[in-house]
Motif scaffolding. Sequence first.
Motif, short mmCIF file in Angstrom:
data_model
loop_
_atom_site.label_atom_id
_atom_site.label_comp_id
_atom_site.label_asym_id
_atom_site.label_seq_id
_atom_site.Cartn_x
_atom_site.Cartn_y
_atom_site.Cartn_z
N ARG A 91 0.84 -1.19 0.00
CA ARG A 91 0.00 0.00 0.00
C ARG A 91 0.88 1.24 0.00
NH1 ARG A 91 -3.01 -3.47 -0.60
NH2 ARG A 91 -5.07 -3.87 0.30
N VAL A 92 0.29 2.37 -0.35
CA VAL A 92 0.99 3.64 -0.16
C VAL A 92 1.07 3.94 1.33
CG1 VAL A 92 0.97 6.11 -0.61
CG2 VAL A 92 0.24 4.51 -2.40
N ARG A 93 -0.06 3.87 2.00
CA ARG A 93 -0.11 4.02 3.45
C ARG A 93 -1.01 2.91 3.98
NH1 ARG A 93 -0.94 9.20 1.52
NH2 ARG A 93 -3.17 8.74 1.50
N LEU A 94 -0.70 2.41 5.17
CA LEU A 94 -1.44 1.24 5.65
C LEU A 94 -2.79 1.64 6.24
CD1 LEU A 94 -1.15 -1.84 5.90
CD2 LEU A 94 -0.65 -1.43 8.31
N VAL A 95 -2.84 2.62 7.11
CA VAL A 95 -4.08 2.89 7.85
C VAL A 95 -4.99 3.84 7.08
CG1 VAL A 95 -5.03 3.91 9.95
CG2 VAL A 95 -3.04 2.44 10.07
N ALA A 96 -4.46 4.85 6.46
CA ALA A 96 -5.26 5.83 5.72
C ALA A 96 -5.35 5.38 4.27
CB ALA A 96 -4.63 7.20 5.82
N GLY A 97 -6.52 4.99 3.85
CA GLY A 97 -6.68 4.39 2.53
C GLY A 97 -7.03 2.93 2.70
N LYS A 98 -7.66 2.36 1.71
CA LYS A 98 -8.12 0.97 1.82
C LYS A 98 -6.93 0.03 2.01
CE LYS A 98 -12.43 1.70 -0.56
NZ LYS A 98 -13.36 1.25 -1.61
N SER A 99 -7.04 -0.82 3.02
CA SER A 99 -5.88 -1.63 3.38
C SER A 99 -6.29 -2.98 3.94
CB SER A 99 -5.01 -0.90 4.40
OG SER A 99 -5.74 -0.65 5.60
N HIS B 29 -2.05 10.45 16.91
CA HIS B 29 -2.00 10.04 15.50
C HIS B 29 -3.16 10.65 14.73
CE1 HIS B 29 0.47 6.13 16.32
NE2 HIS B 29 1.22 7.23 16.31
N GLU B 30 -2.86 11.04 13.47
CA GLU B 30 -3.92 11.56 12.61
C GLU B 30 -4.79 10.44 12.05
OE1 GLU B 30 -1.04 14.91 12.76
OE2 GLU B 30 -0.90 12.73 12.74
N TYR B 31 -4.17 9.32 11.67
CA TYR B 31 -4.89 8.27 10.96
C TYR B 31 -5.42 7.22 11.93
CZ TYR B 31 -2.27 9.99 6.85
OH TYR B 31 -1.72 10.75 5.85
N SER B 49 -10.08 6.94 8.91
CA SER B 49 -10.17 8.38 9.10
C SER B 49 -8.77 8.97 8.99
CB SER B 49 -10.75 8.69 10.48
OG SER B 49 -10.61 10.06 10.79
N MET B 50 -8.68 10.05 8.24
CA MET B 50 -7.39 10.70 8.07
C MET B 50 -7.19 11.88 9.01
SD MET B 50 -6.89 10.37 3.94
CE MET B 50 -5.14 10.76 3.98
N ASN B 51 -8.28 12.31 9.66
CA ASN B 51 -8.17 13.36 10.67
C ASN B 51 -9.56 13.62 11.25
OD1 ASN B 51 -7.02 15.42 12.28
ND2 ASN B 51 -5.65 15.99 10.61
N VAL B 52 -9.65 14.56 12.16
CA VAL B 52 -10.93 14.90 12.77
C VAL B 52 -11.93 15.29 11.68
CG1 VAL B 52 -12.09 16.50 14.33
CG2 VAL B 52 -9.83 15.63 14.91
N GLU B 53 -13.14 14.70 11.77
CA GLU B 53 -14.24 14.97 10.84
C GLU B 53 -13.97 14.50 9.42
OE1 GLU B 53 -16.94 15.69 12.08
OE2 GLU B 53 -16.66 16.94 13.84
#
Lengths: 111, 115
Positions: A91-99, B29-31, B49-53
Amino acid sequence: DAKTTQPPSMDCAEGRAANLPCNHSTISGNEYVYWYRQIHSQGPQYIIHGLKNNETNEMASLIITEDRKSSTLILPHATLRDTAVYYCIVRVRLVAGKSTFGDGTTLTVKP
Amino acid sequence: EAQVTQNPRYLITVTGKKLTVTCSQNMNHEYMSWYRQDPGLGLRQIYYSMNVEVTDKGDVPEGYKVSRKEKRNFPLILESPSPNQTSLYFCASSPPGTGKNTEAFFGQGTRLTVV
């Protein structure tokens, strides 16, 4: 997102190196190779990740082929506590984005 | 100690009774993300979630809701649970970026049974 292929299970003798392969032939240029492991049903634990260079930390080494289509996680001296399911995720990023994780490789370290 | 805390760890409930599983992280953490894991399978992402809201659907969002009103908390809401939502749930968090020290931390899991 690139798909990964891992063998469903592997055995390793205690004290020997465990080499876990992962194929990711559709990997994109900005995707990283991440390795996590899960012991019993606990939360997954980070092991290592890399983009194209080989990486090493206190837990393991990650060898990525030059074309980036496959990689190998190496546990240099496996112990019984390394028995776990090992996940290779691209993945590009593990947590942010479908993973979503694949089914991983069950490594059994034997005495 | 850096950690992701989920509550409850175990829950048995009945079909249709709304429930919330909480997730809190102390690493700023943001994510954050929620996963479910069914027997013999890997983790499948529900929401992230990438950040608040700022939230978005993962691969299996049907039947779930989330909210991110504060940076540290990311609750998972099941408005009307059904037996097919019986599963092991994990929350995860990570900082932004992809370099060193950006790994994800996972909670210890919530085992949910819907009867």
